[in-house]
Design a protein around this motif. Structure first.
Motif, short mmCIF file in Angstrom:
data_model
loop_
_atom_site.label_atom_id
_atom_site.label_comp_id
_atom_site.label_asym_id
_atom_site.label_seq_id
_atom_site.Cartn_x
_atom_site.Cartn_y
_atom_site.Cartn_z
N ASP A 145 5.00 1.89 7.58
CA ASP A 145 4.44 2.50 6.39
C ASP A 145 5.03 1.93 5.11
O ASP A 145 4.78 2.44 4.03
CB ASP A 145 4.66 4.02 6.44
CG ASP A 145 6.13 4.38 6.63
OD1 ASP A 145 6.95 3.45 6.80
OD2 ASP A 145 6.45 5.58 6.60
N TYR A 146 5.82 0.88 5.22
CA TYR A 146 6.36 0.20 4.03
C TYR A 146 6.66 -1.26 4.40
O TYR A 146 6.79 -1.62 5.59
CB TYR A 146 7.63 0.88 3.52
CG TYR A 146 8.81 0.77 4.46
CD1 TYR A 146 9.77 -0.23 4.29
CD2 TYR A 146 8.96 1.66 5.52
CE1 TYR A 146 10.84 -0.33 5.15
CE2 TYR A 146 10.04 1.56 6.39
CZ TYR A 146 10.97 0.56 6.19
OH TYR A 146 12.03 0.45 7.05
N HIS A 147 6.78 -2.09 3.43
CA HIS A 147 7.15 -3.48 3.62
C HIS A 147 7.93 -3.95 2.40
O HIS A 147 7.94 -3.28 1.36
CB HIS A 147 5.92 -4.36 3.84
CG HIS A 147 5.06 -4.51 2.62
ND1 HIS A 147 4.13 -3.55 2.25
CD2 HIS A 147 5.01 -5.47 1.66
CE1 HIS A 147 3.53 -3.93 1.13
NE2 HIS A 147 4.04 -5.09 0.75
N LYS B 162 3.23 -2.61 12.70
CA LYS B 162 2.92 -2.10 11.37
C LYS B 162 3.83 -0.92 11.02
O LYS B 162 4.11 -0.07 11.84
CB LYS B 162 1.46 -1.68 11.31
CG LYS B 162 0.48 -2.84 11.43
CD LYS B 162 -0.94 -2.36 11.26
CE LYS B 162 -1.92 -3.54 11.33
NZ LYS B 162 -3.33 -3.09 11.17
N GLU C 59 5.80 0.96 -0.45
CA GLU C 59 5.21 1.88 0.51
C GLU C 59 3.70 1.69 0.54
O GLU C 59 3.05 1.63 -0.50
CB GLU C 59 5.57 3.32 0.15
CG GLU C 59 7.07 3.61 0.21
CD GLU C 59 7.38 5.07 -0.06
OE1 GLU C 59 6.42 5.83 -0.30
OE2 GLU C 59 8.57 5.43 -0.03
N GLU C 60 3.17 1.59 1.75
CA GLU C 60 1.75 1.35 1.92
C GLU C 60 0.99 2.67 2.00
O GLU C 60 1.43 3.61 2.67
CB GLU C 60 1.50 0.52 3.18
CG GLU C 60 2.15 -0.86 3.14
CD GLU C 60 1.89 -1.65 4.40
OE1 GLU C 60 1.28 -1.06 5.33
OE2 GLU C 60 2.28 -2.83 4.46
#
Length: 350
Positions: free
Chosen positions: A135-137, A133, A98-99
């Protein structure tokens, strides 16, 4: 059941979001770049075909993205693979990171701002990378925790099954009322991943092509009335010795068909123009599902690169070949005040 009622039934499923183009509910493939080039994601009840690269290294990464998204969203997962052990395949799924949004501080000193090109401040930045984009990657260098895997509903098929047994297992799994659109009950999402379907391990002496086509026809009919999405990887580069029209038939039986062309072992691997990429991405089919017109991507010239932590699809941007252009340069007329002007140029006489 009307389309409005279907949307109302599945609107509460975790991971579904409406499309910006037509409003239908989409499910992420786990990779934002793949989502972007097919229209934002996969509509419910659709099949995505990944035509494998020569060594099946990059197509397998996309399958792991697909399954990792299901583990992260707590979806039900159905995995069939003969090339790898199913348990080992799941243990190597990338972990979701999670960013944290960056804190943006306003500039108090106006003199530090760009004054000459102030009109360019509000323009969007140009990026070759395809994707939106989130909120997680998913980090390819990390594996998903074992506790997250155990908390997820995962059904796996081993190496002893054939097309008939796989079809029976899928039909039994999709018969659950939580995956059927016709049943008014709490809905769940099922992710079906068929890794390297049609490989030599699936080979049968009797009517291999017919069994593969028949399986995809039945699978597509089962998917249309279910809250499920399916990703299939097929080594189509091995089908050159089979029926010539088999590949075209397979593409017509799925909703999305994407080919992964790797530069590994090819002449393009040593080509300086492709030194930034690991291969090309070819879009062969995008179907109009519950819409009048299919989604059309910005460009079909796409390339991919696999970094240590992620798989990225970008617009193919080739540098100019300076060596080739230098031989075809033609002197252009110019202005010169010197008496020793180059041949073919025009000088000014004052």
């Amino acid at each position: 059941m009307s389309l409005h009622q279907k949307r109302k039934l599945v609107s509460s499923i975790e991971g579904c979001r409406p499309s910006l183009h037509n409003g239908q509910l989409l499910v992420s493939t786990g990779n934002s770049s793949i989502d972007h080039i097919i229209g934002g994601g996969m509509p419910l009840g659709t099949i995505l075909l990944i035509e494998e690269d020569k060594y099946n290294s990059y197509a397998k990464v996309l399958c792991r993205y697909f399954l990792a998204e299901g583990v992260y969203r707590k979806h039900s997962v159905f995995l069939a693979t003969k090339e790898d052990n199913a348990d080992d395949f799941v243990r190597k799924l990338p972990q979701a990171i999670e960013e944290v949004p960056e804190k943006r501080t306003e500039l108090r000193n106006v003199e530090e701002e760009m004054r000459i090109a102030w009109r360019y401040n509000d323009l969007p930045k140009v990026s070759l990378e395809q994707g939106s984009k989130r909120d997680y990657h998913f980090d390819l260098s990390r594996n998903v925790p074992q506790g997250d895997i155990e908390a997820c509903d995962i059904t796996s098929i081993g190496s002893d099954e054939n097309f008939g047994q796989l079809q029976k297992a899928l039909k039994e799994k999709l018969s659950d009322k939580c995956f059927k659109l016709s049943e008014e009950s709490e809905k769940k999402l099922l992710r079906i991943c068929l890794n390297s379907l049609g490989s030599p391990l699936w080979w049968t002496k009797e009517d291999f092509e017919g069994k593969l086509v028949r399986f995809l026809v039945i699978l597509r009919s089962l998917m249309r009335n279910s809250t499920a999405v399916c990703m299939i990887s097929i080594p189509t580069h091995l089908f050159h010795c089979l029926e010539p029209k088999l590949l075209a038939r397979l593409r017509n039986l799925v909703d999305y068909a994407i080919e992964i062309e790797s530069f590994s072992g090819a002449e393009a691997e040593t080509n300086a123009m492709y030194r930034e990429y690991h291969g090309l991405v070819h879009i062969h089919r995008i179907t109009a599902v519950n819409t009048l017109a299919p989604f059309r991507p910005e460009t079909f010239d796409l390339a991919f690169k696999q970094r240590r932590k992620k798989f990225v699809v970008e617009k193919l941007h080739l540098p100019p070949d300076i060596a080739e252009l230098s031989d075809t340069l033609v002197p252009r007329p110019g202005l010169s005040c010197s008496s020793a002007a180059a041949p073919g140029t025009r000088s000014l006489d004052f």
